[in-house]
Design a protein around this motif. Structure first.
Motif, PDB file in Angstrom:
ATOM      1  N   GLU A 505      99.466 -16.618 129.533  1.00 54.04           N
ATOM      2  CA  GLU A 505     100.892 -16.341 129.398  1.00 54.04           C
ATOM      3  C   GLU A 505     101.626 -17.632 129.077  1.00 54.04           C
ATOM      4  OE1 GLU A 505     104.677 -14.710 132.033  1.00 54.04           O
ATOM      5  OE2 GLU A 505     102.628 -14.354 132.724  1.00 54.04           O
ATOM      6  N   GLU A 506     102.495 -17.582 128.066  1.00 56.30           N
ATOM      7  CA  GLU A 506     103.227 -18.778 127.662  1.00 56.30           C
ATOM      8  C   GLU A 506     104.181 -19.230 128.763  1.00 56.30           C
ATOM      9  OE1 GLU A 506     106.434 -20.321 124.290  1.00 56.30           O
ATOM     10  OE2 GLU A 506     105.463 -18.358 124.064  1.00 56.30           O
ATOM     11  N   ILE A 507     104.126 -20.527 129.090  1.00 55.47           N
ATOM     12  CA  ILE A 507     105.021 -21.076 130.106  1.00 55.47           C
ATOM     13  C   ILE A 507     105.910 -22.184 129.545  1.00 55.47           C
ATOM     14  CG2 ILE A 507     103.551 -20.512 132.071  1.00 55.47           C
ATOM     15  CD1 ILE A 507     102.517 -23.385 132.025  1.00 55.47           C
ATOM     16  N   GLY A 508     105.645 -22.624 128.298  1.00 55.73           N
ATOM     17  CA  GLY A 508     106.478 -23.676 127.726  1.00 55.73           C
ATOM     18  C   GLY A 508     105.965 -24.112 126.362  1.00 55.73           C
ATOM     19  N   THR A 509     106.679 -25.063 125.776  1.00 57.77           N
ATOM     20  CA  THR A 509     106.307 -25.651 124.487  1.00 57.77           C
ATOM     21  C   THR A 509     106.378 -27.164 124.618  1.00 57.77           C
ATOM     22  OG1 THR A 509     107.235 -23.760 123.298  1.00 57.77           O
ATOM     23  CG2 THR A 509     106.802 -25.758 122.027  1.00 57.77           C
ATOM     24  N   GLY A 510     105.309 -27.855 124.261  1.00 57.32           N
ATOM     25  CA  GLY A 510     105.261 -29.309 124.373  1.00 57.32           C
ATOM     26  C   GLY A 510     105.232 -29.974 123.009  1.00 57.32           C
ATOM     27  N   LEU A 511     105.881 -31.129 122.912  1.00 58.43           N
ATOM     28  CA  LEU A 511     105.851 -31.921 121.681  1.00 58.43           C
ATOM     29  C   LEU A 511     105.183 -33.251 121.993  1.00 58.43           C
ATOM     30  CD1 LEU A 511     106.881 -32.043 118.697  1.00 58.43           C
ATOM     31  CD2 LEU A 511     108.794 -33.376 119.579  1.00 58.43           C
ATOM     32  N   PHE A 512     104.140 -33.580 121.237  1.00 60.36           N
ATOM     33  CA  PHE A 512     103.381 -34.801 121.453  1.00 60.36           C
ATOM     34  C   PHE A 512     103.506 -35.704 120.234  1.00 60.36           C
ATOM     35  CE2 PHE A 512     101.589 -31.439 123.996  1.00 60.36           C
ATOM     36  CZ  PHE A 512     101.342 -32.033 125.224  1.00 60.36           C
ATOM     37  N   GLY A 513     103.036 -36.940 120.367  1.00 55.86           N
ATOM     38  CA  GLY A 513     103.119 -37.907 119.290  1.00 55.86           C
ATOM     39  C   GLY A 513     101.966 -37.791 118.320  1.00 55.86           C
ATOM     40  N   VAL A 514     100.900 -38.547 118.546  1.00 51.73           N
ATOM     41  CA  VAL A 514      99.737 -38.538 117.647  1.00 51.73           C
ATOM     42  C   VAL A 514      99.117 -37.152 117.571  1.00 51.73           C
ATOM     43  CG1 VAL A 514      97.431 -39.500 117.273  1.00 51.73           C
ATOM     44  CG2 VAL A 514      99.283 -40.988 118.051  1.00 51.73           C
ATOM     45  N   ALA A 515      99.095 -36.419 118.686  1.00 52.01           N
ATOM     46  CA  ALA A 515      98.491 -35.078 118.690  1.00 52.01           C
ATOM     47  C   ALA A 515      99.146 -34.156 117.670  1.00 52.01           C
ATOM     48  CB  ALA A 515      98.579 -34.470 120.088  1.00 52.01           C
ATOM     49  N   SER A 516     100.408 -34.407 117.336  1.00 51.52           N
ATOM     50  CA  SER A 516     101.115 -33.561 116.371  1.00 51.52           C
ATOM     51  C   SER A 516     100.572 -33.709 114.952  1.00 51.52           C
ATOM     52  CB  SER A 516     102.615 -33.903 116.370  1.00 51.52           C
ATOM     53  OG  SER A 516     103.193 -33.619 117.619  1.00 51.52           O
ATOM     54  N   PHE A 517      99.792 -34.764 114.691  1.00 53.17           N
ATOM     55  CA  PHE A 517      99.273 -35.004 113.344  1.00 53.17           C
ATOM     56  C   PHE A 517      97.957 -34.275 113.082  1.00 53.17           C
ATOM     57  CE2 PHE A 517     102.200 -38.479 114.004  1.00 53.17           C
ATOM     58  CZ  PHE A 517     102.848 -38.559 112.789  1.00 53.17           C
ATOM     59  N   PHE A 518      97.368 -33.670 114.124  1.00 51.96           N
ATOM     60  CA  PHE A 518      96.158 -32.871 113.886  1.00 51.96           C
ATOM     61  C   PHE A 518      96.526 -31.628 113.094  1.00 51.96           C
ATOM     62  CE2 PHE A 518      94.603 -35.156 117.670  1.00 51.96           C
ATOM     63  CZ  PHE A 518      93.306 -35.470 117.285  1.00 51.96           C
ATOM     64  N   ASN A 519      95.785 -31.354 112.031  1.00 51.42           N
ATOM     65  CA  ASN A 519      95.919 -30.084 111.337  1.00 51.42           C
ATOM     66  C   ASN A 519      95.086 -29.038 112.054  1.00 51.42           C
ATOM     67  OD1 ASN A 519      97.675 -30.680 109.069  1.00 51.42           O
ATOM     68  ND2 ASN A 519      96.027 -31.973 108.285  1.00 51.42           N
ATOM     69  N   HIS A 520      95.457 -27.765 111.856  1.00 46.97           N
ATOM     70  CA  HIS A 520      94.748 -26.670 112.525  1.00 46.97           C
ATOM     71  C   HIS A 520      93.778 -26.002 111.554  1.00 46.97           C
ATOM     72  CE1 HIS A 520      98.392 -27.235 114.956  1.00 46.97           C
ATOM     73  NE2 HIS A 520      97.682 -26.770 115.961  1.00 46.97           N
ATOM     74  N   ASP A 521      92.717 -25.454 112.122  1.00 46.60           N
ATOM     75  CA  ASP A 521      91.708 -24.783 111.306  1.00 46.60           C
ATOM     76  C   ASP A 521      90.960 -23.799 112.199  1.00 46.60           C
ATOM     77  OD1 ASP A 521      89.446 -24.087 109.669  1.00 46.60           O
ATOM     78  OD2 ASP A 521      89.858 -25.895 108.494  1.00 46.60           O
ATOM     79  N   ASP A 522      90.716 -22.584 111.668  1.00 42.64           N
ATOM     80  CA  ASP A 522      89.937 -21.611 112.443  1.00 42.64           C
ATOM     81  C   ASP A 522      88.520 -22.128 112.689  1.00 42.64           C
ATOM     82  OD1 ASP A 522      91.968 -19.730 112.721  1.00 42.64           O
ATOM     83  OD2 ASP A 522      91.557 -18.866 110.741  1.00 42.64           O
ATOM     84  N   ASP A 523      88.004 -22.905 111.733  1.00 37.55           N
ATOM     85  CA  ASP A 523      86.683 -23.512 111.897  1.00 37.55           C
ATOM     86  C   ASP A 523      86.880 -24.974 112.300  1.00 37.55           C
ATOM     87  OD1 ASP A 523      83.951 -23.881 111.894  1.00 37.55           O
ATOM     88  OD2 ASP A 523      83.870 -24.340 109.742  1.00 37.55           O
ATOM     89  N   SER A 524      87.462 -25.187 113.464  1.00 39.38           N
ATOM     90  CA  SER A 524      87.829 -26.531 113.911  1.00 39.38           C
ATOM     91  C   SER A 524      86.610 -27.297 114.402  1.00 39.38           C
ATOM     92  CB  SER A 524      88.865 -26.440 115.033  1.00 39.38           C
ATOM     93  OG  SER A 524      88.323 -25.754 116.143  1.00 39.38           O
ATOM     94  N   ASN A 525      86.753 -28.629 114.463  1.00 36.78           N
ATOM     95  CA  ASN A 525      85.679 -29.459 115.029  1.00 36.78           C
ATOM     96  C   ASN A 525      86.149 -30.195 116.287  1.00 36.78           C
ATOM     97  OD1 ASN A 525      87.430 -31.243 113.805  1.00 36.78           O
ATOM     98  ND2 ASN A 525      85.979 -31.904 112.217  1.00 36.78           N
ATOM     99  N   ALA A 526      87.303 -29.753 116.836  1.00 37.02           N
ATOM    100  CA  ALA A 526      87.808 -30.342 118.080  1.00 37.02           C
ATOM    101  C   ALA A 526      88.594 -29.288 118.845  1.00 37.02           C
ATOM    102  CB  ALA A 526      88.695 -31.558 117.786  1.00 37.02           C
ATOM    103  N   ALA A 527      88.687 -29.470 120.155  1.00 34.25           N
ATOM    104  CA  ALA A 527      89.439 -28.555 121.017  1.00 34.25           C
ATOM    105  C   ALA A 527      90.457 -29.344 121.822  1.00 34.25           C
ATOM    106  CB  ALA A 527      88.491 -27.815 121.959  1.00 34.25           C
ATOM    107  N   TRP A 528      91.546 -28.687 122.177  1.00 26.85           N
ATOM    108  CA  TRP A 528      92.557 -29.362 123.002  1.00 26.85           C
ATOM    109  C   TRP A 528      92.830 -28.556 124.258  1.00 26.85           C
ATOM    110  CZ3 TRP A 528      97.366 -27.198 124.209  1.00 26.85           C
ATOM    111  CH2 TRP A 528      97.754 -26.084 123.462  1.00 26.85           C
ATOM    112  N   THR A 529      93.223 -29.259 125.285  1.00 30.11           N
ATOM    113  CA  THR A 529      93.589 -28.616 126.545  1.00 30.11           C
ATOM    114  C   THR A 529      94.585 -29.504 127.274  1.00 30.11           C
ATOM    115  OG1 THR A 529      92.711 -27.496 128.518  1.00 30.11           O
ATOM    116  CG2 THR A 529      91.812 -29.671 128.012  1.00 30.11           C
TER     117      THR A 529
END
Length: 563
Positions: A505-529
């Motif tokens: 369940e969504e609890i908020g929206t965060g804005l980060f610095g360098v992390a914002s430069f990652f592009n998204h892909d369904d076939d990604s090679n990294a995960a975030w948490t």
């Protein structure tokens, strides 16, 4: 309109919403579309004030009825929303209210006025100002106050008699026929002259009595003017022949100011010095402030040990005793269980000075990828699956459905916005108003910022060091960091925000610095948490030097990969 409103005000204490709308509608029917000149003179002043009293009485009734609902379909004025004035006051020509052009931005001009009514808020905040000629006009101010504030709180923030400088005022005739100055970007277009600061400067320049300066500081604390109190205590500490105990009192009080301003590292330094000098009479109070500051920077074990010697019963204030109990329970939980992913804790952690937090970037750099993707993150060497490549705290955060942080934003097109998205933009506005040039510069680097975008030259790519170190790049001065409009900040929040969830369940929206430069892909090679109040990015596949690293669209647990 104004004459009718005056009669209406005398006839009934508080008109209904329908009656007010009907009154305004009749005024539009009777008004000439060509007649958009600003009213002047004593009669106009009296009529404007009479109308405003009606509207203020309506707001008081709404407050008594507990009406604090926010309109979900947000209003729009694209001209005001996109208008930013980067010019200094010295570059602008002074004008009076009577010289303002209606339905236009008064370019290269500034208007100096004084507030003569208390403000009230529906979506925007409304109040009346006068100039040196005693002419008056209504001001509609957006994105400055938090919604759901009581009228008394609004009046304390912007009291009657406050001096304002409005840069390049945008004067608008509304659909209801009212003529008002509208401000959507207060961080760039509005200067509030701090009359209290002016009086304080005079006192600080002449007073050398430490006791009087301490007393003045205490008065400022009672008024919650912590910046002003900080100056008083600092001035007192510079005077001669202070006893150890009196110095301890000043340091303890200054520590409280730093604490309230989220300057935790400085609060820790002052509290420790005060403990060393104190004879024992203030030890409990100082320890409480020290523990609060240590908790602020995430040093929970140290805070827990400091609190272990604090007896809440020794405080006469019930609220302080409760605060100590809560703080002790909180640090105990962190000390024993290391649970610290609460959204409110993340919000508090985002306010800590970047230099006081641990942020980690390794094996990566920001690089221009392509015209369609813009910039992205690539590996600087061959890296194995499971390696953590980034750990970073929020630049800003929006908490979902947090009424105390909700606010009204006007964007290019009418839309229904999520609570957390609105609150994230509000947090960015506060950073622009109260933060440093470094904070503003970092935000401008993100996608949809003014300085860098997909369509700019591919050489316009920031380095990791622009986020790693809290300083402006060489060759860029504080005055050269341009302000972004509310519309641009909304775009940045929309394009770069990370959805934060708990139990799906969504609890908020965060804005980060360098992390914002990652592009998204369904076939990604990294995960975030999210862990430890920061975002962590871990490789889920081996990557080669120069290979782009993409993340999945939604948070994914990375388990034992986090050390």
């Amino acid at each position: 309109l104004l004459s009718n409103a005056s009669v209406l005000f005398m006839a009934m204490s508080v008109p209904s919403v329908a009656e007010m709308k009907n009154l305004l509608h009749q005024s539009v029917l009777n008004a000439s579309e060509e007649n958009v000149a600003i009213g002047t003179g004593s009669r106009h002043r009296q009529q404007t004030l009479s109308l405003f009293h009606v509207m203020y009485a309506q707001a008081e009734q709404r407050e008594r009825e507990g009406f604090y609902q926010m309109h979900q379909s947000l209003n729009t004025d694209s001209i005001s929303c996109n208008h930013v004035c980067d010019k200094s006051q010295s570059e602008l020509k002074t004008v009076s209210i009577s010289q303002l052009k209606v339905n236009a931005i008064n370019k290269d001009c500034k208007l100096t006025v004084t507030t003569i009514t208390k403000p009230f808020q529906i979506v925007g905040c409304n109040f009346i100002v006068e100039d040196a000629s005693n002419d008056v006009i209504i001001v509609s101010l957006y994105n400055y106050f938090q919604l759901h504030q009581k009228l008394s709180s609004l009046a304390a923030t912007l009291p009657v008699g406050a001096q304002l400088v409005i840069k390049e005022p945008y004067v608008k005739k509304s659909s209801s026929g009212n003529i008002a100055i509208r401000i959507d970007n207060p961080h760039s277009n509005l200067v509030v002259i701090d009359s209290m600061q002016l009086a304080l400067n005079q006192k600080l320049s002449t007073c050398t009595d430490a006791a009087l300066l301490k007393e003045k500081g205490n008065e400022c604390v009672k008024m919650k003017s912590f910046e002003h109190a900080l100056q008083c205590y600092s001035a007192a500490l510079k005077t001669d022949q202070l006893s150890s105990q009196f110095t301890a009192q000043l340091l303890s009080n200054r520590s409280l100011c730093y604490l309230k301003l989220h300057r935790y590292q400085e609060a820790i330094v002052d509290a420790r010095k005060a403990l060393d000098l104190d004879s024992g009479s203030m030890e409990t109070k100082i320890r409480y402030r020290l523990a609060s500051a240590l908790t602020g920077v995430g040093r929970y074990m140290e805070s827990w040990h400091v609190l272990d010697d604090v007896d809440p019963v020794s405080f006469s204030s019930k609220s302080v005793r409760c605060s100590i109990d809560i703080l002790y329970a909180r640090t105990t939980r962190y000390f024993n269980e290391s649970i610290d992913n609460d959204i409110e804790d993340m919000y508090d952690y985002s306010k800590i000075d970047w230099r006081d937090t641990a942020n980690y970037y390794d094996y990566v750099k920001i690089k221009y990828i392509s015209a369609t993707k813009g910039r992205g993150i690539v590996a600087t060497e061959d890296v194995k699956r499971g390696q953590r490549i980034l750990m970073e705290k929020c630049i800003a955060i929006g908490v979902k459905d947090a009424k105390h942080r909700a606010f009204a934003i006007n964007v290019e097109q009418k839309r229904t916005a999520k609570g957390s998205q609105i609150n994230l933009v509000h947090d960015l506005i506060q950073i622009y108003m109260n933060g440093t040039a470094v904070d503003r510069y970092r935000i401008s680097l993100l996608h949809s910022g003014r300085d860098f975008s997909k369509n700019k030259n591919k050489e316009n790519v920031p380095t990791i060091d622009m986020f790693r170190y809290y300083q402006l790049p060489q060759g860029i001065g504080e005055g050269e960091v341009k302000a972004l409009s509310v519309a641009q900040l909304d775009e940045i929040a929309t394009k770069n925000g990370f959805k934060l969830c708990e139990n799906q369940e969504e609890i908020g929206t965060g804005l980060f610095g360098v992390a914002s430069f990652f592009n998204h892909d369904d076939d990604s090679n990294a995960a975030w948490t999210i862990a430890e109040k920061r975002i962590h990015v871990v490789l889920t596949k081996d990557v080669c030097k120069g290979e782009e690293i993409c993340i999945q669209y939604h948070e994914k647990g990375v388990g034992d990969w986090l050390d």
